[in-house]
Design an enzyme around this catalytic site. Structure first.
Site, mmCIF file in Angstrom:
data_model
loop_
_atom_site.group_PDB
_atom_site.id
_atom_site.type_symbol
_atom_site.label_atom_id
_atom_site.label_comp_id
_atom_site.label_asym_id
_atom_site.label_seq_id
_atom_site.Cartn_x
_atom_site.Cartn_y
_atom_site.Cartn_z
ATOM 1 N N ASP A 44 0.813 -1.208 0.000
ATOM 2 C CA ASP A 44 0.000 0.000 0.000
ATOM 3 C C ASP A 44 0.853 1.267 0.000
ATOM 4 O O ASP A 44 0.510 2.259 -0.648
ATOM 5 C CB ASP A 44 -0.925 0.007 1.216
ATOM 6 C CG ASP A 44 -2.038 -1.031 1.091
ATOM 7 O OD1 ASP A 44 -2.305 -1.480 -0.040
ATOM 8 O OD2 ASP A 44 -2.635 -1.380 2.120
ATOM 9 N N GLU A 115 -4.554 10.100 4.512
ATOM 10 C CA GLU A 115 -4.923 10.934 5.645
ATOM 11 C C GLU A 115 -3.930 12.061 5.871
ATOM 12 O O GLU A 115 -2.774 12.000 5.431
ATOM 13 C CB GLU A 115 -5.029 10.108 6.933
ATOM 14 C CG GLU A 115 -3.707 9.719 7.559
ATOM 15 C CD GLU A 115 -3.104 8.445 7.009
ATOM 16 O OE1 GLU A 115 -1.862 8.408 6.858
ATOM 17 O OE2 GLU A 115 -3.840 7.489 6.732
ATOM 18 N N ALA A 152 -10.926 6.104 1.422
ATOM 19 C CA ALA A 152 -9.896 5.122 1.062
ATOM 20 C C ALA A 152 -8.890 4.939 2.184
ATOM 21 O O ALA A 152 -8.347 3.843 2.380
ATOM 22 C CB ALA A 152 -9.184 5.552 -0.212
ATOM 23 N N THR A 155 -9.449 2.897 6.442
ATOM 24 C CA THR A 155 -9.096 1.560 6.929
ATOM 25 C C THR A 155 -7.623 1.460 7.306
ATOM 26 O O THR A 155 -7.161 0.374 7.674
ATOM 27 C CB THR A 155 -9.409 0.502 5.858
ATOM 28 O OG1 THR A 155 -8.680 0.808 4.675
ATOM 29 C CG2 THR A 155 -10.901 0.469 5.539
ATOM 30 N N ALA A 156 -6.893 2.558 7.214
ATOM 31 C CA ALA A 156 -5.455 2.533 7.507
ATOM 32 C C ALA A 156 -5.192 3.073 8.918
ATOM 33 O O ALA A 156 -5.687 2.531 9.897
ATOM 34 C CB ALA A 156 -4.713 3.332 6.434
ATOM 35 N N TYR A 157 -4.418 4.144 9.028
ATOM 36 C CA TYR A 157 -4.070 4.721 10.331
ATOM 37 C C TYR A 157 -5.334 5.084 11.112
ATOM 38 O O TYR A 157 -5.425 4.885 12.333
ATOM 39 C CB TYR A 157 -3.198 5.951 10.092
ATOM 40 C CG TYR A 157 -2.537 6.556 11.310
ATOM 41 C CD1 TYR A 157 -2.537 5.910 12.546
ATOM 42 C CD2 TYR A 157 -1.894 7.784 11.213
ATOM 43 C CE1 TYR A 157 -1.924 6.481 13.647
ATOM 44 C CE2 TYR A 157 -1.276 8.363 12.310
ATOM 45 C CZ TYR A 157 -1.295 7.714 13.524
ATOM 46 O OH TYR A 157 -0.690 8.287 14.606
ATOM 47 N N ASN A 158 -6.338 5.608 10.427
ATOM 48 C CA ASN A 158 -7.589 5.995 11.061
ATOM 49 C C ASN A 158 -8.229 4.826 11.806
ATOM 50 O O ASN A 158 -8.692 4.977 12.936
ATOM 51 C CB ASN A 158 -8.539 6.543 9.999
ATOM 52 C CG ASN A 158 -9.920 6.820 10.527
ATOM 53 O OD1 ASN A 158 -10.142 7.780 11.261
ATOM 54 N ND2 ASN A 158 -10.882 5.994 10.152
ATOM 55 N N SER A 160 -6.699 2.139 12.915
ATOM 56 C CA SER A 160 -5.826 1.778 14.038
ATOM 57 C C SER A 160 -6.052 2.680 15.240
ATOM 58 O O SER A 160 -5.846 2.266 16.388
ATOM 59 C CB SER A 160 -4.358 1.852 13.608
ATOM 60 O OG SER A 160 -4.082 0.934 12.574
#
Length: 255
Positions: A44, A115, A152, A155-158, A160
């Site tokens: 990613d 983000e 998009a 689902t990443a840092y957000n 977590s």
């Protein structure tokens, strides 16, 4: 239909470079600057790098996972690549535009596909004032930091940081605090993607804060504004059975 001109790029790891060599021997290819579609081999993070590198052209990117998570990537399969690319579904994204002013008076602009995050730089917690469309919504947030995420990037840092997963067509932005101390029960907000979000760092000398748009970091900021830039189009290609929209929906049911 004429087959698209493909370019292959890799993230420099052994398994990505090995796949790159095999694909170049097997399929016709051109330089990335001449390609109709770029095939990115990595994870990613490399997908974000590839999108940033080709922002001006807006060329579609078809990723194949040669990294770790690969949420933005397709399954690695070197057979029938031209057919897969021709049948792929396009997801068009708009990045966040971050404008950050430093304590020295410098102004920096950067784009974020996932983000924008503000993070404390020292042992002292950050103190932030939040405005939405020039209306003050929070006088003081004491925290380790805060995230503004696209669908998009939700689902990443957000995710977590215990932020919400946002469906790709929801036209929303997620604002998620990181380890909020005061107000302790504030879990963040969902805002329309037309919102302009501003952060003022309270006492930036004593409590320094950095601002990061994907991987562009600005240190010692005093004010940061964030909005979705609809003038910039980013195109990702996904196999029909694994569209980005479907992946984000599926992610909400993983326990």
């Amino acid at each position: 239909m004429t087959d698209p001109r493909l370019a292959f790029v890799a993230n420099g790891t052994d398994k990505a470079d090995a796949a790159l060599d095999r694909l170049k021997k097997r399929y016709s290819h051109v330089a990335p600057e001449e390609a109709d579609i770029i095939v990115a081999l990595g994870g990613d993070g490399f997908m974000l790098e590839t999108l940033h590198a080709h922002l001006e052209r807006g060329v579609p990117i078809y990723g194949m996972n040669r990294g770790t998570v690969g949420f933005l990537m397709n399954q690695h399969d070197e057979d029938g690549l031209v057919e897969r690319v021709n049948n792929a579904r396009k997801a068009t994204l708009h990045p966040l535009r971050m404008t950050a002013q430093t304590m020295e008076g410098q102004c920096h602009n950067a784009l974020a596909i996932n983000e924008v995050s503000l993070l404390r730089e020292s042992r002292q917690a950050a103190k932030l004032k939040i405005k939405i469309d020039d209306v003050e919504r929070m006088e003081e947030l004491i925290c380790d930091g805060i995230i503004v995420a696209t669908p998009a990037g939700s689902t990443a840092y957000n995710l977590s940081a215990h932020g919400p997963i946002v469906p790709i067509r929801a036209a929303l932005l997620a604002v998620t605090p990181i380890s909020a101390f005061r107000p302790r029960r504030w879990r963040g907000a969902l805002l329309p993607n037309t919102a302009r979000i501003s952060f003022e760092v309270v006492n930036p000398v004593k409590r320094p804060v950095s601002a990061t748009a994907d991987y562009t970091e600005i240190r010692d900021v005093k004010e940061v504004s964030v909005y979705e830039d609809t003038t910039v189009d980013l195109h990702l290609l996904f196999d029909p059975e694994h569209s980005l929209e479907e992946r984000i929906v599926k992610e909400q049911f993983i326990v």
